[in-house]
Scaffold this motif. Structure first.
Motif, PDB file in Angstrom:
ATOM      1  N   TYR A  57      52.764  50.604  44.498  1.00  0.00           N
ATOM      2  CA  TYR A  57      51.343  50.314  44.721  1.00  0.00           C
ATOM      3  C   TYR A  57      50.648  49.949  43.412  1.00  0.00           C
ATOM      4  CZ  TYR A  57      46.404  51.094  45.717  1.00  0.00           C
ATOM      5  OH  TYR A  57      45.046  50.951  45.826  1.00  0.00           O
ATOM      6  N   LEU A  58      50.909  50.721  42.371  1.00  0.00           N
ATOM      7  CA  LEU A  58      50.271  50.446  41.083  1.00  0.00           C
ATOM      8  C   LEU A  58      50.736  49.105  40.523  1.00  0.00           C
ATOM      9  CD1 LEU A  58      50.466  53.986  39.440  1.00  0.00           C
ATOM     10  CD2 LEU A  58      48.437  52.854  40.355  1.00  0.00           C
ATOM     11  N   GLU A  59      52.022  48.821  40.696  1.00  0.00           N
ATOM     12  CA  GLU A  59      52.546  47.538  40.228  1.00  0.00           C
ATOM     13  C   GLU A  59      51.856  46.390  40.956  1.00  0.00           C
ATOM     14  OE1 GLU A  59      56.811  45.118  39.931  1.00  0.00           O
ATOM     15  OE2 GLU A  59      56.742  47.194  40.617  1.00  0.00           O
ATOM     16  N   PHE A  60      51.671  46.547  42.273  1.00  0.00           N
ATOM     17  CA  PHE A  60      50.992  45.520  43.060  1.00  0.00           C
ATOM     18  C   PHE A  60      49.554  45.329  42.588  1.00  0.00           C
ATOM     19  CE2 PHE A  60      48.080  44.734  46.615  1.00  0.00           C
ATOM     20  CZ  PHE A  60      48.505  43.480  47.030  1.00  0.00           C
ATOM     21  N   MET A  61      48.851  46.423  42.343  1.00  0.00           N
ATOM     22  CA  MET A  61      47.452  46.347  41.936  1.00  0.00           C
ATOM     23  C   MET A  61      47.288  45.613  40.611  1.00  0.00           C
ATOM     24  SD  MET A  61      45.272  47.755  44.071  1.00  0.00           S
ATOM     25  CE  MET A  61      43.914  48.226  43.013  1.00  0.00           C
ATOM     26  N   TYR A  62      48.079  46.001  39.625  1.00  0.00           N
ATOM     27  CA  TYR A  62      47.883  45.451  38.284  1.00  0.00           C
ATOM     28  C   TYR A  62      48.469  44.047  38.136  1.00  0.00           C
ATOM     29  CZ  TYR A  62      45.810  49.684  36.422  1.00  0.00           C
ATOM     30  OH  TYR A  62      44.952  50.718  36.174  1.00  0.00           O
ATOM     31  N   THR A  63      49.622  43.782  38.744  1.00  0.00           N
ATOM     32  CA  THR A  63      50.168  42.423  38.667  1.00  0.00           C
ATOM     33  C   THR A  63      49.303  41.460  39.469  1.00  0.00           C
ATOM     34  OG1 THR A  63      51.649  42.864  40.540  1.00  0.00           O
ATOM     35  CG2 THR A  63      52.532  43.206  38.324  1.00  0.00           C
ATOM     36  N   GLY A  64      48.738  41.950  40.589  1.00  0.00           N
ATOM     37  CA  GLY A  64      47.841  41.104  41.378  1.00  0.00           C
ATOM     38  C   GLY A  64      46.595  40.730  40.594  1.00  0.00           C
ATOM     39  N   ALA A  65      46.057  41.703  39.845  1.00  0.00           N
ATOM     40  CA  ALA A  65      44.873  41.421  39.030  1.00  0.00           C
ATOM     41  C   ALA A  65      45.188  40.380  37.964  1.00  0.00           C
ATOM     42  CB  ALA A  65      44.378  42.710  38.380  1.00  0.00           C
ATOM     43  N   ALA A  66      46.383  40.477  37.375  1.00  0.00           N
ATOM     44  CA  ALA A  66      46.760  39.520  36.333  1.00  0.00           C
ATOM     45  C   ALA A  66      47.019  38.134  36.914  1.00  0.00           C
ATOM     46  CB  ALA A  66      48.007  40.023  35.602  1.00  0.00           C
ATOM     47  N   GLN A  67      47.669  38.086  38.075  1.00  0.00           N
ATOM     48  CA  GLN A  67      48.021  36.796  38.663  1.00  0.00           C
ATOM     49  C   GLN A  67      46.797  36.073  39.212  1.00  0.00           C
ATOM     50  OE1 GLN A  67      51.413  36.906  41.229  1.00  0.00           O
ATOM     51  NE2 GLN A  67      50.849  35.020  42.321  1.00  0.00           N
ATOM     52  N   TYR A  68      45.866  36.829  39.795  1.00  0.00           N
ATOM     53  CA  TYR A  68      44.679  36.225  40.398  1.00  0.00           C
ATOM     54  C   TYR A  68      43.436  36.646  39.615  1.00  0.00           C
ATOM     55  CZ  TYR A  68      47.979  35.470  44.180  1.00  0.00           C
ATOM     56  OH  TYR A  68      49.070  35.091  44.913  1.00  0.00           O
ATOM     57  N   ASP A 105      40.518  35.853  38.734  1.00  0.00           N
ATOM     58  CA  ASP A 105      39.432  34.949  39.107  1.00  0.00           C
ATOM     59  C   ASP A 105      38.317  34.986  38.062  1.00  0.00           C
ATOM     60  OD1 ASP A 105      37.350  33.568  40.252  1.00  0.00           O
ATOM     61  OD2 ASP A 105      37.607  34.453  42.243  1.00  0.00           O
ATOM     62  N   PRO A 106      37.933  33.818  37.515  1.00  0.00           N
ATOM     63  CA  PRO A 106      36.867  33.786  36.496  1.00  0.00           C
ATOM     64  C   PRO A 106      35.539  34.350  36.986  1.00  0.00           C
ATOM     65  CG  PRO A 106      38.061  31.710  36.535  1.00  0.00           C
ATOM     66  CD  PRO A 106      38.531  32.495  37.723  1.00  0.00           C
ATOM     67  N   GLN A 107      35.312  34.332  38.316  1.00  0.00           N
ATOM     68  CA  GLN A 107      34.047  34.862  38.824  1.00  0.00           C
ATOM     69  C   GLN A 107      34.007  36.392  38.766  1.00  0.00           C
ATOM     70  OE1 GLN A 107      33.234  33.293  42.701  1.00  0.00           O
ATOM     71  NE2 GLN A 107      33.148  31.167  42.022  1.00  0.00           N
ATOM     72  N   GLU A 108      35.175  37.009  38.727  1.00  0.00           N
ATOM     73  CA  GLU A 108      35.209  38.474  38.705  1.00  0.00           C
ATOM     74  C   GLU A 108      35.994  39.038  37.528  1.00  0.00           C
ATOM     75  OE1 GLU A 108      36.628  39.965  42.375  1.00  0.00           O
ATOM     76  OE2 GLU A 108      35.065  39.026  43.593  1.00  0.00           O
ATOM     77  N   TYR A 109      36.995  38.289  37.060  1.00  0.00           N
ATOM     78  CA  TYR A 109      37.859  38.744  35.976  1.00  0.00           C
ATOM     79  C   TYR A 109      38.338  40.187  36.200  1.00  0.00           C
ATOM     80  CZ  TYR A 109      37.035  34.601  33.140  1.00  0.00           C
ATOM     81  OH  TYR A 109      37.002  33.308  32.669  1.00  0.00           O
ATOM     82  N   PRO A 110      39.181  40.404  37.221  1.00  0.00           N
ATOM     83  CA  PRO A 110      39.651  41.761  37.512  1.00  0.00           C
ATOM     84  C   PRO A 110      40.406  42.409  36.353  1.00  0.00           C
ATOM     85  CG  PRO A 110      40.925  40.123  38.731  1.00  0.00           C
ATOM     86  CD  PRO A 110      39.748  39.403  38.151  1.00  0.00           C
ATOM     87  N   VAL A 111      41.093  41.591  35.530  1.00  0.00           N
ATOM     88  CA  VAL A 111      41.798  42.175  34.387  1.00  0.00           C
ATOM     89  C   VAL A 111      40.803  42.817  33.432  1.00  0.00           C
ATOM     90  CG1 VAL A 111      43.188  41.669  32.345  1.00  0.00           C
ATOM     91  CG2 VAL A 111      43.798  40.653  34.547  1.00  0.00           C
ATOM     92  N   ASN A 112      39.702  42.118  33.187  1.00  0.00           N
ATOM     93  CA  ASN A 112      38.676  42.682  32.308  1.00  0.00           C
ATOM     94  C   ASN A 112      38.092  43.962  32.899  1.00  0.00           C
ATOM     95  OD1 ASN A 112      39.085  40.555  30.617  1.00  0.00           O
ATOM     96  ND2 ASN A 112      37.159  39.497  31.067  1.00  0.00           N
ATOM     97  N   LYS A 113      37.874  43.952  34.224  1.00  0.00           N
ATOM     98  CA  LYS A 113      37.337  45.143  34.886  1.00  0.00           C
ATOM     99  C   LYS A 113      38.267  46.335  34.691  1.00  0.00           C
ATOM    100  CE  LYS A 113      34.547  43.264  38.681  1.00  0.00           C
ATOM    101  NZ  LYS A 113      34.417  43.220  40.159  1.00  0.00           N
ATOM    102  N   ALA A 114      39.559  46.091  34.931  1.00  0.00           N
ATOM    103  CA  ALA A 114      40.525  47.179  34.800  1.00  0.00           C
ATOM    104  C   ALA A 114      40.579  47.690  33.367  1.00  0.00           C
ATOM    105  CB  ALA A 114      41.907  46.709  35.251  1.00  0.00           C
ATOM    106  N   CYS A 115      40.591  46.765  32.416  1.00  0.00           N
ATOM    107  CA  CYS A 115      40.665  47.169  31.007  1.00  0.00           C
ATOM    108  C   CYS A 115      39.419  47.937  30.577  1.00  0.00           C
ATOM    109  CB  CYS A 115      40.852  45.940  30.122  1.00  0.00           C
ATOM    110  SG  CYS A 115      42.484  45.170  30.288  1.00  0.00           S
ATOM    111  N   GLU A 116      38.262  47.495  31.074  1.00  0.00           N
ATOM    112  CA  GLU A 116      37.031  48.213  30.744  1.00  0.00           C
ATOM    113  C   GLU A 116      37.060  49.632  31.303  1.00  0.00           C
ATOM    114  OE1 GLU A 116      33.989  45.752  32.317  1.00  0.00           O
ATOM    115  OE2 GLU A 116      34.153  44.216  30.742  1.00  0.00           O
ATOM    116  N   GLY A 117      37.618  49.767  32.521  1.00  0.00           N
ATOM    117  CA  GLY A 117      37.733  51.103  33.101  1.00  0.00           C
ATOM    118  C   GLY A 117      38.667  51.987  32.300  1.00  0.00           C
TER     119      GLY A 117
END
Length: 273
Positions: A95-106, A108-120
């Motif tokens: 599950y964790l692998e899916f969450m984090y790899t999905g954030a990296a693969q997708y 999206d510039p409108q949300e930047y999930p990688v940035n969100k995760a890193c900020e958290g």
């Protein structure tokens, strides 16, 4: 004046609630004029442990027992203390692998999930251990949704070994546990597990962390282990639905067929007597 049973007030040990159940069941059978009717006890998780012990202690009352996801082997020198968390780690790894790899693969510039995760992750206070930071990253991505017997009768030494799971190390120490029990309740620990008896079904799913301390192999010809690869905690005794997978339907059928055989043998024994 309706019949009133004098039940035990003090339920500080496992024996007394079991005795209460025995008294209640005998009263029900007498009230319904059903003294010769067999009883099957069913329990899930801790209740499954109680049901198994009830069958062992009162075989003349309970013809058989079905224990779903009962971690009855989680005792010292039987099951490793960190076995539960080992399975939790395995369940969450994908599950964790899916969450984090999905954030990296997708990303999206409108949300930047990688940035969100890193900020958290980076926003946690200094000293937060690894799992806490991982959790903060998940929350940033998805948001956040907001006993005495264990001392007097039963001790499950669940702990977390160092670097063996995804959780912060928190080993189980019997001495500290005993001292805590003595301080809180004035009692010492008595660990008793008797594996004998008959007409007992232990059902477990390998996805359930409690299966790490469950009975996964037959103990005898009539103490049977029913296991499935994909089942989770107590799933087999949940209400059936049209969407249940075939393996779950078959698991329930296997259990019910065994119970049916117990009834047939019981009826045959009555006829002979």
């Amino acid at each position: 004046m309706p019949y009133r049973m004098q039940l035990f007030v003090d339920i500080s040990t496992l024996l007394k609630p079991l005795a209460d159940y025995a008294e209640i069941l005998l009263h029900i059978k007498k009230t319904l004029s059903a003294e010769m009717s067999p009883i099957i006890v069913v329990g899930a998780s801790y209740g499954g442990m109680l049901a198994a012990w009830f069958r062992l202690k009162y075989p003349h009352i309970a013809l058989g027992e079905v224990a779903s996801s009962a971690p009855i082997l989680y005792f010292d020198n039987i099951t490793p203390s960190n076995a539960y968390y080992d399975l939790v780690s395995k369940d969450f790894r994908d599950y964790l692998e899916f969450m984090y790899t999905g954030a990296a693969q997708y990303d999206d510039p409108q949300e930047y999930p990688v940035n969100k995760a890193c900020e958290g992750i980076d926003g946690d206070s200094e000293g937060t251990y690894t799992l806490g930071r991982i959790f903060s990253g998940i929350v940033a991505l998805r948001g956040e949704n907001s006993c005495h017997d264990t001392c007097s009768e039963m001790v499950s030494p669940i702990g977390i070994g160092k670097n063996e799971t995804m959780f912060q190390a928190d080993p189980f120490y019997l001495t500290e546990y005993r001292d805590s029990c003595n301080k809180s309740f004035g009692v010492d620990i008595r660990v008793v597990l008797k594996r004998f008896g008959s007409n007992i079904i232990f059902s477990n799913g390998h996805r359930d962390p409690c299966s790490s301390a469950g009975v996964l192999e037959n103990i005898s010809d009539n103490i049977i282990a029913v296991t499935t690869k994909n089942s989770s905690h107590c799933l087999d005794i949940q209400p059936a639905t049209e969407d249940d997978p075939e393996w779950l339907v078959m698991q329930r059928k296997i259990e019910m067929d065994m119970v049916h055989d117990w009834f047939l043998k019981y009826s045959a024994d009555l006829l002979q007597n």
